[in-house]
Design an enzyme around this catalytic site. Structure first.
Site, mmCIF file in Angstrom:
data_model
loop_
_atom_site.group_PDB
_atom_site.id
_atom_site.type_symbol
_atom_site.label_atom_id
_atom_site.label_comp_id
_atom_site.label_asym_id
_atom_site.label_seq_id
_atom_site.Cartn_x
_atom_site.Cartn_y
_atom_site.Cartn_z
ATOM 1 N N ASP A 147 79.262 -7.760 35.305
ATOM 2 C CA ASP A 147 78.544 -6.793 36.142
ATOM 3 C C ASP A 147 79.198 -6.662 37.523
ATOM 4 O O ASP A 147 80.009 -7.518 37.933
ATOM 5 C CB ASP A 147 77.090 -7.287 36.290
ATOM 6 C CG ASP A 147 76.088 -6.149 36.335
ATOM 7 O OD1 ASP A 147 76.471 -5.032 36.698
ATOM 8 O OD2 ASP A 147 74.902 -6.396 36.019
ATOM 9 N N ASP B 287 72.153 2.289 33.119
ATOM 10 C CA ASP B 287 70.947 1.465 33.103
ATOM 11 C C ASP B 287 69.770 2.254 32.560
ATOM 12 O O ASP B 287 68.678 1.699 32.405
ATOM 13 C CB ASP B 287 70.613 0.967 34.513
ATOM 14 C CG ASP B 287 71.251 -0.380 34.809
ATOM 15 O OD1 ASP B 287 71.850 -0.969 33.888
ATOM 16 O OD2 ASP B 287 71.165 -0.845 35.962
HETATM 17 C C1 DGJ Z 1 72.559 -4.399 36.381
HETATM 18 C C2 DGJ Z 1 72.859 -4.101 34.956
HETATM 19 O O1 DGJ Z 1 73.224 -2.781 34.802
HETATM 20 C C3 DGJ Z 1 71.665 -4.475 34.103
HETATM 21 O O2 DGJ Z 1 71.886 -4.124 32.771
HETATM 22 C C4 DGJ Z 1 71.423 -5.942 34.249
HETATM 23 O O3 DGJ Z 1 72.498 -6.669 33.715
HETATM 24 C C5 DGJ Z 1 71.217 -6.291 35.706
HETATM 25 N N1 DGJ Z 1 72.285 -5.801 36.541
HETATM 26 C C6 DGJ Z 1 71.101 -7.759 35.912
HETATM 27 O O4 DGJ Z 1 70.982 -8.107 37.217
#
Ligand code: DGJ
Length: 693
Positions: free
Chosen positions: A440, A497
């Site tokens: 991430d 997301d």
């Molecule tokens: C942002 C990501 O896009 C989510 O899917 C998740 O992994 C969160 N971060 C976790 O903090």
């Protein structure tokens, strides 16, 4: 005397031509020219006239337009000596190698500079990869270096580039060509939701399925600049490079990222398929190239930071029963990470949540027949973390900077930072049976910095060298780091997301201009969508995920019997079809109904296809308009079957043929008249399978 060079890939021809030893111009780019074409004639024929108000000779729109030759637009290179003096190079040919692709080098003896450009063609994917390198005989300051500068077509009224936002990635912006520049500069230090680095220039009248189009993608994750400029004389140029002034130090060598370009004579889909194939078959390296993409389960939206072993085990069992094959443990397993205010960079398993380490969970997951993946956000640090307390100097940017999600970025250019991350991450990968990292990157950088991106790439490359079996998913709050640079090191993107199937349908559709199924993660989200508040029927949620690399992200404990049945059935369908779908071309269909977003996935051998027709809104008219298919053989016959006819609502009262039987129809009929589908509610997807007889 002119110098000419020609590149062909069976679909497109590029002709580069130069007056004597000057930098060449792209004298032709488009549909293949006949073998015997006289390239000198092509060069001469394309020269524009001189009239009042012009210089006595038109400056070349070369692969690196030179300010020193009175070029009237953006030059391809802006460079200064260490004392700040602007350098105005004039380059002359120093060497040419046309054996495999094309490599040309040019020198400017007065300023001690050498410019090298390379072009590589791929006769299978139809992507041309080109790149520019600048060498100096002493360190110099770079402000701007363009990858080989390309002309844009004249018979084009608009250009399409890509913007977006969190939960709304891959939004296509159409801008009319006019005098002056369309200038996109991404100074956020990561590829960004807002700035996917691509441009499509359709010729007048081009659609998804027909007409001509030119497309560009800059393969770099650190932020780019794009200039699409129409000069006063009407010529058009497209330039790509790193965002300007990203190098803080003077250097002897600068290199652009690879620029990927293609010309299509089969609409936007021709460009899309070129990018999809090139990404899947040339850019990504697959640990297990022949293995099917496994169905994922990701626990983020089920538990967030609230990790409890018995709950996670229960969820894993349910996910496996639904058909999941890989369990990904998301954020919350390390440090004292009970929320997003702390612990980033403390990459040690949280003994409060996992007193016996991750082994009990991993063993459980393996026992269920799934592999195990783990979330990291390596480039980031919370001020509230042990590492920040010990090494505040490792953070990138000033002390008083604005935080993003309560975090700073680590300075990845520092060898000590990379060594630390490598040590912590490799220890976890060595001690645990992990075959997947979700990587991430949840904030923009305090300032653009090319060294940061090079540092991130170096860390990933080192980890991949030691753990070649581990796949990596590129995530940055969803689709904030998607580009061919990161995809050289990763195998999947977390596209967004947004697990809202309706929004995802649109995002996936537009992202398919560049991304194939095999790399595009798509999860079935919770009944009540966490990012939009919508409640979407399980069948829509399941089919939208089944359009790409399928997974689940809801808490499976919320599923009722009906939802479980639909999900199990659609997942089984996906597994039965993924072998050919992961090698298929995604063709965007030209829908006659603005409410319908539709695509056709076409098998590599063209023997079968599946059409997904998503009804994103209520149609203006009562009955569905026929949906024209594409890429079929006109004279071949196809069996056409509605996979999910049993989901037709009661309000669909007629005897529409596909509701009750398999139809046999010609490619000509399907591409000219199209498929007529039964009536349905909005927020539903029809799925049609086709087989060539
Ligand atoms: C942002 C990501 O896009 C989510 O899917 C998740 O992994 C969160 N971060 C976790 O903090």
């Amino acid at each position: 005397m002119n110098r000419t060079y020609r590149l062909d890939d069976g679909r497109q021809t590029l002709v580069l031509a130069a007056t004597a030893d000057r930098l060449p111009v792209v004298a032709y780019w488009g549909a293949s020219l006949p073998e015997g074409e006289d390239l000198d004639a092509v060069f001469d024929a394309g020269q524009i006239d001189v009239t009042g108000g012009m210089l006595d000779e038109n400056p070349d729109l070369s692969i690196c337009p030179e300010a020193s030759r009175s070029f009237p637009g953006q030059p391809g290179l802006i460079v200064r000596d260490t004392d700040g003096t602007p350098l105005l190079p004039k380059f002359y040919l120093a060497g040419a190698d046309h054996a495999d692709g094309l490599a040309l080098s040019y020198s400017d003896a007065e300023n001690g500079l050498t410019l090298t450009v390379t072009f590589a063609v791929d006769v299978q994917t139809h992507i041309v990869t080109c790149q520019t390198t600048l060498d100096a005989d002493r360190p110099v300051h770079l402000h701007w270096l363009a990858a080989p500068v390309m002309p844009a077509p004249q018979l084009s009224d608009e250009m399409i580039d890509v913007s977006g936002r969190w939960c709304g990635e891959f939004q296509l912006s159409r801008t009319a060509w006019s005098a002056g520049m369309r200038y996109r500069e991404n100074r956020t230090g990561r590829t960004g939701h807002e700035h996917f680095p691509a441009l499509i220039v359709p010729c007048r009248g081009a659609t998804n399925t027909a007409g001509e189009a030119y497309a560009f993608h800059y393969g770099w994750s650190g932020g780019h600049r794009m200039i699409a400029e129409e000069l006063p004389d009407g010529r058009r140029q497209v330039q790509w490079g790193h965002a300007a002034r990203m190098e803080s130090e003077p250097q002897r060598q600068f290199k652009t990222a690879p620029l990927y370009i293609t010309y299509s004579d089969r609409g936007l889909n021709g460009c899309a398929v070129a990018f999809q194939r090139h990404l899947r078959d040339r850019i990504v390296t697959w640990p297990k190239p022949d293995a099917p993409r496994p169905v994922h389960y990701n626990c983020w939206e089920a538990v967030y930071f609230d990790h409890k072993l018995p709950v996670l085990k229960d969820i894993a069992e349910r996910a496996a029963k639904l058909g999941a094959e890989r369990f990904v443990l998301d954020d919350g397993w390390f440090g004292t990470r009970d929320d997003d205010t702390r612990s980033l960079s403390d990459w040690r398993i949280d003994a409060r949540k996992y007193p016996d380490g991750l082994t009990p969970l991993i063993a459980h997951v393996h026992g269920l027949g799934m592999t195990f993946g783990l979330w990291f956000e390596p480039e980031m640090i919370n001020p509230d973390s042990d590492i920040h307390r010990a090494h505040p100097e490792w953070a990138l940017g000033s002390e008083d900077q604005t935080l993003g999600r309560q975090q700073k970025a680590l300075n990845m250019a520092l060898p000590a930072v990379r060594a630390f991350l490598y040590e912590r991450m490799s220890a976890i990968l060595r001690d645990n049976d992990i075959d997947y990292i979700k990587w991430d990157h949840n904030r923009v950088l305090p300032m653009p910095d090319a060294a940061q991106t090079r540092g991130s790439y170096a860390l990933i490359d080192r980890l991949r060298a030691e753990f070649p079996h581990v796949e990596i998913e590129s995530c940055a709050s969803g689709g904030g780091r998607i580009d061919f640079g990161i995809m050289q090191r990763t195998q999947r993107v977390w596209l967004s997301d947004s697990n809202d199937a309706l929004e995802r349908l649109r995002i996936q559709h537009d992202a398919a201009l560049f991304l194939p199924l095999s790399v595009t993660g798509s999860h079935v989200g919770p009944r009540h969508c966490h990012t939009s508040g919508r409640v979407i029927d399980i069948s829509m949620r399941a089919w939208v995920a089944a359009q790409r690399h399928m997974g689940f992200e809801m808490d499976p404990r919320e599923l009722d019997d009906h939802e479980t049945a639909v999900l199990t059935e659609v997942t089984a369908w996906w597994k039965a079809n993924r072998d050919w779908m992961q090698m298929a071309d995604i063709l965007r269909l030209d829908s006659a109904d603005a409410a319908v977003i539709a695509e056709q996935q076409m098998a590599a051998d063209k023997s079968r296809f599946v059409v997904f027709a998503g009804k994103a809104a209520t149609s203006a008219q009562i009955s569905p308009r026929p949906l024209r298919l594409t890429g079929l053989e006109r004279d071949a016959m196809y069996k056409v079957d509605l996979v999910n006819r049993n989901t037709a609502p009661g309000l669909s009262r007629g005897t529409q043929a596909l509701k009750s039987r398999v139809m046999t129809l010609s490619g000509a009929y399907l591409m000219t008249h199209g498929v007529t589908l039964p009536w349905s509610f909005p927020e539903r997807m029809w799925v049609v399978e086709g087989t060539r007889l």
